[in-house]
Design an enzyme around this catalytic site. Sequence first.
Site, PDB file in Angstrom:
ATOM      1  N   TRP A 183       1.163  11.410 -28.304  1.00  0.00           N
ATOM      2  CA  TRP A 183       0.398  10.680 -29.326  1.00  0.00           C
ATOM      3  C   TRP A 183      -1.086  11.003 -29.275  1.00  0.00           C
ATOM      4  O   TRP A 183      -1.752  11.037 -30.310  1.00  0.00           O
ATOM      5  CB  TRP A 183       0.647   9.169 -29.213  1.00  0.00           C
ATOM      6  CG  TRP A 183       2.085   8.820 -29.408  1.00  0.00           C
ATOM      7  CD1 TRP A 183       2.907   8.207 -28.508  1.00  0.00           C
ATOM      8  CD2 TRP A 183       2.911   9.098 -30.558  1.00  0.00           C
ATOM      9  NE1 TRP A 183       4.174   8.084 -29.027  1.00  0.00           N
ATOM     10  CE2 TRP A 183       4.209   8.615 -30.275  1.00  0.00           C
ATOM     11  CE3 TRP A 183       2.673   9.713 -31.789  1.00  0.00           C
ATOM     12  CZ2 TRP A 183       5.270   8.721 -31.188  1.00  0.00           C
ATOM     13  CZ3 TRP A 183       3.730   9.816 -32.702  1.00  0.00           C
ATOM     14  CH2 TRP A 183       4.996   9.322 -32.395  1.00  0.00           C
ATOM     15  N   ASP A 242      -5.457   3.566 -29.290  1.00  0.00           N
ATOM     16  CA  ASP A 242      -4.129   3.429 -29.880  1.00  0.00           C
ATOM     17  C   ASP A 242      -3.328   2.523 -28.942  1.00  0.00           C
ATOM     18  O   ASP A 242      -2.941   2.923 -27.854  1.00  0.00           O
ATOM     19  CB  ASP A 242      -3.489   4.816 -29.994  1.00  0.00           C
ATOM     20  CG  ASP A 242      -2.059   4.771 -30.517  1.00  0.00           C
ATOM     21  OD1 ASP A 242      -1.515   3.674 -30.718  1.00  0.00           O
ATOM     22  OD2 ASP A 242      -1.487   5.869 -30.721  1.00  0.00           O
ATOM     23  N   LYS A 273       6.540  -1.573 -32.479  1.00  0.00           N
ATOM     24  CA  LYS A 273       6.875  -1.595 -31.054  1.00  0.00           C
ATOM     25  C   LYS A 273       6.827  -3.036 -30.540  1.00  0.00           C
ATOM     26  O   LYS A 273       7.782  -3.558 -30.021  1.00  0.00           O
ATOM     27  CB  LYS A 273       5.911  -0.730 -30.235  1.00  0.00           C
ATOM     28  CG  LYS A 273       5.654   0.697 -30.748  1.00  0.00           C
ATOM     29  CD  LYS A 273       6.829   1.597 -30.692  1.00  0.00           C
ATOM     30  CE  LYS A 273       6.758   2.984 -31.280  1.00  0.00           C
ATOM     31  NZ  LYS A 273       5.585   3.750 -31.383  1.00  0.00           N
TER      32      LYS A 273
END
Length: 360
Positions: free
Chosen positions: A103, A172, A196
């Site tokens: 990511w 993030d 999530k």
Amino acid sequence: MPERIFNFSPGPAVLPYEVLRQAAVDIVNFRDKGIGLIELSHRSKEFMGVVEETEALIRENLGVPAGYRVLFLQGGASSQFFMIPMNFLGAGKKATYLNTGVWSKKAIKEARLFGEIDVAFSSEETKFNRVPRDDEYTVDPASEYLYFVSNNTIYGTQFQSFPQTGSMLVSDMSSDILSRPVDVGRFGIIFAGAQKNMGPAGVTIVIIREDILDRSPDNIPTMLRYKTHADNGSMFNTPPCFAVYCVGLVMKWLKESGGVEAIEKINNEKAALLYSAIDTTDFYRGHAEPASRSRMNVSFNLPTPELEARFITEAAAEGLDGLKGHRSIGGCRASIYNAFPREGVAKLVDFMEHFARVNG
Ligand SMILES: *Cc1c(COP(=O)(O)O)cnc(C)c1O
């Protein structure tokens, strides 16, 4: 809940049962209005109320101070990879990134389209098995911000504490937001895809410091400018109504469960149970270095890929679903977000002991 099994999926991931039941009712008839939630105008007072409540609960649960805006955006967490540099970089500007997994790598690739990017740390050579200590990198004072991924969903690593730097922090937090207390006041931007730890797919929560909203260059599209959404209360266009509403239900559930501090304790206990099952035999090997271990995603290997495949299949037959590791590193991964029940972790630990005894 006879129809439920233990869902270790990395995302979209398990949600509290009460939340699903309430959503199932409201989708047909929202608060006895005779109209389903997803049929309501986003400008109706009912839905505007949902947005207000949801924002207030996020602020309360996460302790978002005054001077910050909470935005509900679309395009997934992945759209933040380009929106951040598009809004805060440009010719002659630079930013620093910590490369701790897939990511962050994707975010670095996008950021390079907009400015000079300094990758001050990377654990790629050791398959992203750790995050850096503060003394392992330096941040160029000319950087507009320091970007890092607080929890690396795929590798199962997590920053145990946040970087100490004079630079503005951008993070993030898709896979660990609201799993532990965060001093939001140290950050310029925190963002998270909801799927999530906060709700269903479709909405990305962005928490942004108000004073940076005016820094964006003039030549970027209206929809991709944070200020547009801040000025319009996330109602510049139709927001992802259902996803926002579900995030609100999850926020209520979290608050009633004792909030972030209470859930952090439970998260620590769940993770400790699982890591201790990994550490007590040579049969299982954790992917992350112990000092970098995530309390949300536990990635581990068995002695061979064949045993891993059998483990995943046999676990699924026991109602332990979603344990396959990400395709980039293989192996197994147990995602144990806020809504994942402790009994599921205990059941997995029992299964692991049994499987090691039979196959070890
Ligand atoms: C899942 C995930 C993403 C990607 O989210 P999308 O909403 O699918 O774009 C980004 N960052 C982290 C840390 C993630 O876990």
